[in-house]
Every structure is written in C-alpha cells, then in structure tokens.
Design an enzyme around this catalytic site. Structure first.
Site, short mmCIF file in Angstrom:
data_model
loop_
_atom_site.label_atom_id
_atom_site.label_comp_id
_atom_site.label_asym_id
_atom_site.label_seq_id
_atom_site.Cartn_x
_atom_site.Cartn_y
_atom_site.Cartn_z
N CYS A 1 -13.72 -4.75 5.94
CA CYS A 1 -13.60 -3.72 6.58
C CYS A 1 -14.76 -2.71 5.91
O CYS A 1 -15.32 -2.61 4.86
CB CYS A 1 -12.35 -2.92 6.10
SG CYS A 1 -11.75 -1.62 7.31
N LYS B 1 -2.02 -4.42 13.14
CA LYS B 1 -2.35 -3.70 12.26
C LYS B 1 -2.02 -2.13 12.91
O LYS B 1 -2.85 -1.77 13.94
CB LYS B 1 -3.43 -3.68 11.65
CG LYS B 1 -3.57 -2.66 10.47
CD LYS B 1 -4.96 -2.76 9.71
CE LYS B 1 -4.89 -1.45 8.70
NZ LYS B 1 -6.20 -1.57 8.08
N ARG C 1 -4.82 4.31 0.18
CA ARG C 1 -6.00 5.25 0.46
C ARG C 1 -6.31 5.97 -0.89
O ARG C 1 -7.52 6.16 -1.15
CB ARG C 1 -5.82 6.02 1.83
CG ARG C 1 -5.64 5.25 3.09
CD ARG C 1 -5.57 5.96 4.18
NE ARG C 1 -5.13 5.07 5.24
CZ ARG C 1 -5.06 5.56 6.44
NH1 ARG C 1 -4.77 6.70 6.90
NH2 ARG C 1 -4.69 4.64 7.39
N ARG D 1 -6.86 7.30 12.20
CA ARG D 1 -7.18 5.85 12.62
C ARG D 1 -6.74 5.44 13.84
O ARG D 1 -6.54 4.29 14.29
CB ARG D 1 -6.80 4.81 11.43
CG ARG D 1 -7.60 4.96 10.20
CD ARG D 1 -7.72 3.61 9.35
NE ARG D 1 -7.81 3.90 8.07
CZ ARG D 1 -9.01 4.47 7.45
NH1 ARG D 1 -9.88 4.85 8.05
NH2 ARG D 1 -8.85 4.38 6.21
N GLU E 1 -2.78 -8.35 21.23
CA GLU E 1 -3.81 -8.37 20.15
C GLU E 1 -3.76 -9.68 19.46
O GLU E 1 -4.83 -10.31 19.09
CB GLU E 1 -3.35 -7.26 19.07
CG GLU E 1 -3.66 -5.98 19.30
CD GLU E 1 -5.03 -5.62 19.13
OE1 GLU E 1 -5.86 -6.65 18.69
OE2 GLU E 1 -5.59 -4.41 19.09
N LYS F 1 0.96 -6.10 9.92
CA LYS F 1 0.89 -5.05 8.90
C LYS F 1 1.45 -3.61 9.40
O LYS F 1 0.72 -3.30 10.50
CB LYS F 1 -0.42 -4.95 8.41
CG LYS F 1 -0.79 -4.03 7.22
CD LYS F 1 -2.17 -4.00 6.94
CE LYS F 1 -2.52 -2.73 5.95
NZ LYS F 1 -3.90 -2.60 5.82
N TYR G 1 2.35 -6.24 -3.53
CA TYR G 1 1.74 -5.61 -4.98
C TYR G 1 2.83 -6.38 -5.85
O TYR G 1 2.45 -6.18 -7.13
CB TYR G 1 1.87 -4.29 -4.98
CG TYR G 1 0.85 -3.69 -3.99
CD1 TYR G 1 -0.78 -3.59 -4.22
CD2 TYR G 1 1.13 -3.41 -2.52
CE1 TYR G 1 -1.59 -3.28 -3.43
CE2 TYR G 1 0.32 -3.04 -1.68
CZ TYR G 1 -1.09 -3.06 -1.90
OH TYR G 1 -2.32 -2.88 -0.96
C1 PBG Z 1 -8.33 -0.92 5.44
C2 PBG Z 1 -7.00 -1.23 4.78
C3 PBG Z 1 -5.97 -0.56 4.71
C4 PBG Z 1 -4.91 -1.47 3.82
C5 PBG Z 1 -5.52 -2.59 3.78
N1 PBG Z 1 -6.66 -2.65 4.40
C6 PBG Z 1 -5.81 0.93 4.94
C7 PBG Z 1 -5.98 1.48 6.08
O1 PBG Z 1 -5.90 1.00 7.19
O2 PBG Z 1 -6.14 2.95 5.87
C8 PBG Z 1 -3.71 -0.72 3.69
C9 PBG Z 1 -2.79 -1.51 2.53
C10 PBG Z 1 -1.83 -0.92 1.97
O3 PBG Z 1 -1.31 0.26 2.35
O4 PBG Z 1 -1.19 -1.52 1.03
N2 PBG Z 1 -9.32 -1.66 5.25
#
Ligand code: PBG
Length: 324
Positions: free
Chosen positions: A120, A195, A205, A217, A233, A248, A313
């Site tokens: 990303c 997502k 974040r 986003r 998707e 997610k 986590y």
């Molecule tokens: C973005 C990304 C995000 C998460 C994983 N990859 C954050 C977003 O889309 O803002 C979130 C993971 C989490 O909240 O544990 N590259």
C-alpha cells in the site's frame, strides 16, 4: 422431535462432552501476526492505543519473528513506517526501504516463517492516501504502477506472499503482471478484496502514522452497508489472479465472510483489525470483560464464519495459550 425426547443440554453436561461436541477449533496454523517496523535499532516501542503491540526496529523484529515462529505461528505480515514520506511514496519500493530490510533480515534468520507484506502507499505518502493524488482526487491507474513496483521490491527482498490493501481497481492484475515479468510467478497474492471504509482502523493509523491528511478513504474502500458489492469485488480479484482473498474488518463483516465461504474455494483470510483488538483490551483493562476469553470468542467466531487465516494482534498470545 421435541422436548422431552430431545434435550440439547445432554451434550453440554461436562467439559469432556463439550470438547467432543465442539465444531470449530482455533489452531496455531490459522494465525497471522501483524508486525510494525520502524527505523533505528534497539527499538521496541509500545503503541498506546493497542496494549501489547510494539513497533520494532529491524534488529528487534528479527527476535520477535523467531519468538512467534517458535510459538507455532506460521506467518507474519509487515507494515513499514519510514522516516521520510513524499507525494509518490518513494519508500514503498525502495530496495533499502524499511519493509524490504525487515523482510530480508527475517528471511535469513527464520527461513521457514511465511513472510507476507502489506502492499500500500498510505504509510509512505506525505498525504496519507493509499494511492497517488491529483489535487484531492486519488488517481487509480497511475497508482497501479507504484503499487506493482512496491510488490516487486517486496518479492525481491524475499517476501513469500504479497498482500495489496490499497483498494485501487485493477491492482491485482497489475501486480501479477509485474511479478510474472520479473520471474516471481510463484509468489502468491493475498488480496484485501473486501476492505471496508471502517472506523475500526483508528489505532492502526496511530501505529502506522498513515492517517489521511485530508478527506477520507471512502472513494476507494467499500461502503460498509454493501454485501453484494463485496462478492463482486472478490470475484473480480480472483479473475485478476488473486490466490487468496481477505475480508476486513472481521467481526462486523462476518456475513461477508460467510458469503465468501459459500461462493469461493480459495483460502479466505479475515483481519481482526486494530479497533476490534483495542476495544477488547480497553474493556479488559477496566475489568469490564475477561479479555482473554473475549479475544478467543471473537477469533473462533471468525473461524466459524469461514476464515482459514486470521490476522490478529493477539496471534502470539493465543499461540502461547493453545500450547498450554
Ligand atoms: C492500509 C491498511 C490499513 C490497515 C491495514 N492496511 C489501514 C487503512 O486502510 O487505513 C488496518 C489494519 C488495522 O486496523 O488493524 N494500508
């Protein structure tokens, strides 16, 4: 036949009977641990909004990777926090970028641990968006070039799986083509396919310093109320060559996961995200719930709904617990 012929409680009477009647079991094999990597050395800094989660420098992440592999966790996913950010997200595909260095160091030290990289731009761009911008618009097609360059640099560093999380259209195909053109046709793509634009990413974040500097986003991540669109998707990502699909966040989207399980044969991953984790930890700190039991209940629900892989986590703690 009904009561009193049938008594549902008969098979719940003892722990042994409950054990025998249990339909779903968490296994260490299901788990993927997210790891945050920062610059420096000797760094292990706690993330305030995610109790129990640390940000590691490369030397320290090697030790952590060894520890979790020894606990039986088969895979980790890396998120890099670079020192410098710019409009193009130059750090995302730098050969000596933070994730690239972490991957090669860990690959060398723990060769059998499966190393997944999050692909990303948001951690690397100064504006914090997941793609390139023009004014306040996130540009789809130009972003595909940067994303596929980033995925290629991860593969070169030794990543075993690349996982695009940006939600640009066409990125799975772009990454597949780029990897194949450079001899990485055997590297699988785990697509963050469904997502959602979720409030549950807040603590992440903070940890990844990836909050968008303007806007949000919602022009690329999915609208939470949409269920049919999630199937679309996922189907599109499979057509573009995704080897595994992700939903997610996890708990608020178990219907999506169950739909996907019915519809698709590929491995399904679910990301129990930062906010989902933090809510349990925060309530447990106040003694409002039993944190370990709540975490296990959340994670087993995700498996019951159809996930093969769970990004959490709590992976290391849970593996330690499952080991007894
Ligand atoms: C973005 C990304 C995000 C998460 C994983 N990859 C954050 C977003 O889309 O803002 C979130 C993971 C989490 O909240 O544990 N590259």
């Amino acid at each position: 036949m009904s009561f009193p012929t049938n008594r549902m409680r008969r098979l719940r009477r003892t722990e042994t009977l409950r054990r025998m009647a249990r339909e779903t079991r968490l296994s260490r094999d299901d788990l993927i641990l997210p790891l945050f990597v920062v610059e420096g050395s000797g760094v292990r800094e706690p993330v305030a909004s995610m109790p129990g989660v640390l940000r590691f420098s490369v030397d320290q992440v090697v030790d952590e990777a060894k520890r979790v592999f020894d606990l039986g966790v088969p895979a980790v996913i890396f998120f890099g926090i670079p020192e410098n950010k710019d409009a193009q997200g130059s750090g995302a595909d730098a050969a000596d970028g933070i994730v690239q260095r972490a991957v090669s160091a860990v690959k060398q030290a723990v060769p059998d641990l499966c190393l997944i990289t999050d692909v990303c731009l948001c951690e690397y761009t100064d504006h914090g968006h997941c793609g390139l911008i023009d004014g306040e618009e996130v540009q789809n097609d130009p972003s595909l070039v940067r994303l596929s360059e980033s995925a290629l640099s991860h593969a070169r560093a030794g990543a075993d799986i690349v996982a695009p999380s940006d939600m640009m259209d066409g990125r799975v195909a772009a990454i597949r083509n780029r990897l194949d053109a450079h001899g990485f046709e055997e590297i699988p793509i785990l697509s963050y396919a469904a997502k959602f634009a979720s409030a549950f990413y807040g603590p992440f974040r903070d940890a990844a310093e990836s909050t968008p500097q303007f806007g949000d986003r919602r022009s690329y991540q999915m609208d939470p109320p949409n269920r049919r669109e999630a199937l679309r998707e996922m189907r599109l990502d499979l057509e573009e060559g995704a080897d595994a699909l992700m939903v997610k966040p996890a708990l608020p989207y178990l219907d999506i996961l169950a739909d996907a399980r019915r519809e698709f044969e590929v491995p399904l991953a679910a990301y129990h995200v930062s906010g989902e984790y933090a809510m349990i930890k925060a309530a447990a700190e106040r003694d409002w719930i039993d944190g370990d039991r709540a975490m296990e209940e959340a994670l087993v629900s995700i498996k019951r709904a159809g996930a093969d892989w769970i990004l959490t986590y709590a992976a290391a703690d849970l593996a330690a617990h499952l080991n007894g």
